[in-house]
Design an enzyme around this catalytic site. Structure first.
Site, short mmCIF file in Angstrom:
data_model
loop_
_atom_site.label_atom_id
_atom_site.label_comp_id
_atom_site.label_asym_id
_atom_site.label_seq_id
_atom_site.Cartn_x
_atom_site.Cartn_y
_atom_site.Cartn_z
N SER A 117 0.76 -1.20 0.12
CA SER A 117 0.00 -0.09 -0.09
C SER A 117 0.79 1.47 0.09
CB SER A 117 -1.01 0.02 1.26
OG SER A 117 -0.13 0.04 2.47
N LYS A 155 0.86 4.81 6.82
CA LYS A 155 0.25 5.56 5.81
C LYS A 155 0.93 6.70 5.89
CE LYS A 155 -2.94 2.12 4.73
NZ LYS A 155 -2.81 1.21 3.73
#
Length: 249
Positions: A66, A138
């Site tokens: 990701s 993230k």
């Protein structure tokens, strides 16, 4: 009458045996002292490792794609725990955080009791990197009070009405294929992966409590550098220019 020359060898053997017993007796305290010093060094190192892991830095490994190409699967990342805390978290920082609920798929634990106990012990003292069992990584796009939107006429994200160019995105990936407009609650962060087409991030939890924003209290720290593999070694730098024109909310 006994000859001195005949008794000398016997006396010498007795003296040698006495010295041998004395040497062995002296060796025991030395051995115990060495073991005690070794134990003190090992325990001190473990205590220091726990303190460092708890308050300063901790290692994590990357289990998914990701955050490509910034991070690859299997990378070991050193995370600074000084932010949030003495230091602030800023837009553009890469952060590790605890799953606020429902972000991670629960996978069965295939380890046996011995493996689980050993790994948890080594992880606790900082000798193994923290796995991603309940952690994610993230990039911060919005902080408390920010309005984050997708997208402008050129397909770029907007933060507080200003379009941003994102050099960290994986090549060929659009800023977002999901349209949204959110205002980040105070004390929360809006987080997105650099590989937007393969990232279950804040956008995927718009209907959750908090609207996809992650509480600051869930943040473990900010990524400082890639430790392993050596050919990926690099420091993380905040892309300040990306958010330079973004006004405060």
């Amino acid at each position: 009458m006994t000859n001195d020359d005949e008794t000398a060898p016997a006396d010498g053997r007795r003296r040698d045996r006495a010295r041998g017993r004395g040497d062995r007796a002296g060796a025991q305290p030395r051995k115990r002292g060495w073991l005690r010093e070794t134990a003190i060094v090992v325990v001190s190192a473990l205590v220091l490792s726990v303190i460092i892991k708890t308050f300063l830095v901790q290692a994590f490994f990357i289990p998914s794609g990701s955050m490509e190409d910034t991070l690859a699967v299997g990378d070991r990342v050193l995370v600074s725990k000084l932010a949030p805390g003495p230091l602030d978290v800023h837009r553009g920082d890469v952060v590790v955080f605890v799953d606020p609920g429902g972000w991670l798929e629960q996978k069965p634990d295939t380890r046996n009791a011995v493996q689980r106990g050993l790994e948890e012990a080594l992880t606790f003292v900082g000798l193994l990197p923290q796995n991603a069992g309940e952690h994610l990584i993230k990039r911060v796009i919005g902080v408390g009070g920010d309005t984050v939107e997708c997208c402008d006429a050129d397909g770029r994200l907007m933060v507080n009405g200003v379009s941003i160019d994102e050099p960290y995105l994986k090549p060929g990936v659009s800023p977002s294929e999901t349209e949204f407009s959110v205002t980040v609650p105070e004390g929360h962060l809006w987080l997105m992966g650099d590989n937007r087409s393969n990232s279950q991030d804040s956008r995927s939890h718009l209907g959750d409590p908090g609207g996809g924003a992650v509480p600051m209290e869930n943040v473990v720290g900010t990524a400082a550098l890639i430790l392993w593999p050596f050919d990926h070694w690099s420091l993380f730098r905040n892309p300040g220019d990306t958010f330079a024109e973004v006004p405060e909310p």
